[in-house]
Scaffold this motif. Structure first.
Motif, PDB file in Angstrom:
ATOM      1  N   ALA A 179      -5.708  -0.289  12.330  1.00 40.79           N
ATOM      2  CA  ALA A 179      -5.294   1.052  12.763  1.00 40.79           C
ATOM      3  C   ALA A 179      -3.773   1.168  12.783  1.00 40.79           C
ATOM      4  O   ALA A 179      -3.206   2.192  12.362  1.00 40.79           O
ATOM      5  N   LEU A 180      -3.089   0.116  13.239  1.00 38.53           N
ATOM      6  CA  LEU A 180      -1.631   0.151  13.277  1.00 38.53           C
ATOM      7  C   LEU A 180      -1.043   0.074  11.871  1.00 38.53           C
ATOM      8  O   LEU A 180       0.000   0.685  11.597  1.00 38.53           O
ATOM      9  N   GLN A 181      -1.699  -0.661  10.987  1.00 35.84           N
ATOM     10  CA  GLN A 181      -1.264  -0.667   9.584  1.00 35.84           C
ATOM     11  C   GLN A 181      -1.297   0.749   9.022  1.00 35.84           C
ATOM     12  O   GLN A 181      -0.340   1.209   8.391  1.00 35.84           O
ATOM     13  N   LYS A 182      -2.405   1.445   9.229  1.00 37.50           N
ATOM     14  CA  LYS A 182      -2.533   2.819   8.736  1.00 37.50           C
ATOM     15  C   LYS A 182      -1.456   3.716   9.322  1.00 37.50           C
ATOM     16  O   LYS A 182      -0.793   4.488   8.610  1.00 37.50           O
TER      17      LYS A 182
ATOM     18  N   PHE B 229       0.840  -1.203   0.000  1.00 37.46           N
ATOM     19  CA  PHE B 229       0.000   0.000   0.000  1.00 37.46           C
ATOM     20  C   PHE B 229       0.871   1.249   0.000  1.00 37.46           C
ATOM     21  O   PHE B 229       0.678   2.162  -0.824  1.00 37.46           O
ATOM     22  N   ALA B 230       1.840   1.302   0.914  1.00 39.31           N
ATOM     23  CA  ALA B 230       2.738   2.460   0.942  1.00 39.31           C
ATOM     24  C   ALA B 230       3.553   2.548  -0.343  1.00 39.31           C
ATOM     25  O   ALA B 230       3.775   3.639  -0.888  1.00 39.31           O
TER      26      ALA B 230
ATOM     27  N   ILE C 120     -12.302   6.370   4.788  1.00 37.89           N
ATOM     28  CA  ILE C 120     -12.800   6.197   3.427  1.00 37.89           C
ATOM     29  C   ILE C 120     -13.856   5.105   3.469  1.00 37.89           C
ATOM     30  O   ILE C 120     -13.550   3.942   3.735  1.00 37.89           O
ATOM     31  N   GLU C 121     -15.103   5.495   3.277  1.00 38.52           N
ATOM     32  CA  GLU C 121     -16.213   4.543   3.326  1.00 38.52           C
ATOM     33  C   GLU C 121     -16.396   3.926   1.941  1.00 38.52           C
ATOM     34  O   GLU C 121     -16.971   4.536   1.043  1.00 38.52           O
ATOM     35  N   ILE C 122     -15.888   2.708   1.803  1.00 36.71           N
ATOM     36  CA  ILE C 122     -15.876   2.032   0.509  1.00 36.71           C
ATOM     37  C   ILE C 122     -17.253   2.012  -0.145  1.00 36.71           C
ATOM     38  O   ILE C 122     -17.402   2.263  -1.346  1.00 36.71           O
TER      39      ILE C 122
ATOM     40  N   ASP D 221     -10.064  -2.833   5.117  1.00 36.82           N
ATOM     41  CA  ASP D 221     -10.020  -2.512   6.541  1.00 36.82           C
ATOM     42  C   ASP D 221      -9.154  -1.273   6.787  1.00 36.82           C
ATOM     43  O   ASP D 221      -9.494  -0.418   7.607  1.00 36.82           O
ATOM     44  N   ILE D 222      -8.043  -1.190   6.064  1.00 39.86           N
ATOM     45  CA  ILE D 222      -7.140  -0.048   6.232  1.00 39.86           C
ATOM     46  C   ILE D 222      -7.789   1.222   5.694  1.00 39.86           C
ATOM     47  O   ILE D 222      -7.691   2.295   6.302  1.00 39.86           O
TER      48      ILE D 222
END
Length: 344
Positions: A272-275, A95-96, A133-135, A126-127
């Protein structure tokens, strides 16, 4: 009727036979077109799982999935095809990395769904939810417009390929991998010339190399990556297959060769930690292991797409972009675009 093909693939270890392309295409059409019962579909998926899908069968399912999908020509770049069942133990470097590639002028397509079996891990969706961002509220057109502005496209696969949504309940009940776990990753929603494809086991390298060639990609890299993803390891070498001009070459990509090998910290990952970690890396910080993992993955992908003459050059390019803050700026624009403009 699907039972015709079920009788062929479900005859047991000695009696089952592979379907040819046309037969498999008919089976896929019956399944994705809603012309088979849940019991028939579940039985077919299990029979194929036991028999093991051939290249021709997988190709047929990919083509039928594509026929039922919305696809766009918004950009021509790299399709990053990781498992839709998510991550449990690793950083979502892809993602990054997408924003480093976008800042380098290489468009990227990411895609996924809500979590699926067998892993039931943290997904890209989830991220995105952690990013507010509401898919379900962002229109397909808005995702495309944001990609046009930033070079990064996210595809909610069950929205763009509705049969995947219809088949979710059967897959959840089965709780195991099916032919769709491979086919959905190869829908190629943006017509990308470059493919990065993650696999769990090296036993499927040759099969996936042949499949990527049949599907017409200019260059592909099949990666036995972190948790079966397209992400290269940073703490040890990664086994890959590079496919170009009908030739598949095994390559071992060693982070130590580029001065990037780093031990990983033990982390209990949440969305949340991924983000938080993604944003830290894009701002030029974060744990060295994750920063280096993004550098390595970006460098290899830039080289695959011909944006860098070597992986070494790709590392320098990616580091310069991160130091200048370009990927963070791009990410911020991308996120803000999807947060603020939603369907009514």
């Amino acid at each position: 009727m699907l039972t015709k093909w079920l009788k062929e693939v479900g005859r047991g270890k000695r009696g089952a036979r592979d379907l040819n392309y046309e037969e498999a295409k008919d089976a896929a059409e019956l399944i994705l077109g809603g012309k088979a019962t849940p019991a028939q579909i579940g039985a077919f998926f299990i029979a194929e799982r036991i028999k093991m899908e051939t290249v021709e069968e997988l190709e047929a399912f990919v083509h039928v999935c594509r026929a039922y999908s919305h696809r766009t020509t918004v950009h021509k770049g790299m399709d990053c095809a990781g498992p839709y069942d998510g991550r449990k133990k690793s950083f979502y470097a892809t993602f990054a990395t997408a924003f480093v590639l976008g800042a380098a002028g290489l468009p990227v397509t990411l895609h996924g769904t809500g979590s699926l079996p067998p892993k039931w891990g943290i997904t890209l969706q989830d991220i995105l939810k952690e990013m507010d961002i509401e898919i379900d509220s962002v229109t397909r057109e808005r995702f495309i417009e944001t990609a046009r502005e930033t070079g990064v496209l996210y595809v909610s696969a069950e929205e763009w390929c509705p049969p995947l949504r219809e088949l979710r309940s059967i897959r959840v009940e089965l709780g195991m991998r099916t032919v769709l776990n491979t086919a959905e990753k190869l829908i190629d929603f943006a017509g990308s010339p470059y493919l990065l494809f993650g696999v769990y086991h090296n036993t499927v390298f040759e099969r996936m190399a042949k499949l990527s060639e049949k599907l017409g990609y200019e260059r592909s890299l099949i990666v036995q990556g972190v948790e079966g993803s397209e992400d290269l390891f940073i703490e040890r070498p990664t086994r890959t297959y590079s496919v170009q001009n009908g030739e598949a070459v095994q390559q071992i990509i060693d982070p130590d060769a580029y001065g990037l090998e780093t031990a990983l910290p033990e982390i209990e990952w949440t969305a949340a930690l991924q983000k938080e970690t993604i944003e830290a890396v894009l701002q030029g910080g974060g744990h060295l292991a994750f920063a280096n993992q993004v550098l390595l993955n970006a460098a290899v992908r830039l080289h695959l797409a011909g944006k860098a003459d070597s992986v070494e050059q790709g590392v320098y390019m990616s580091k310069a972009l991160l130091d200048e803050g370009e990927p963070w700026k791009l990410y911020s624009r991308w996120k803000n675009s999807l947060q603020t403009i939603k369907s009514v």
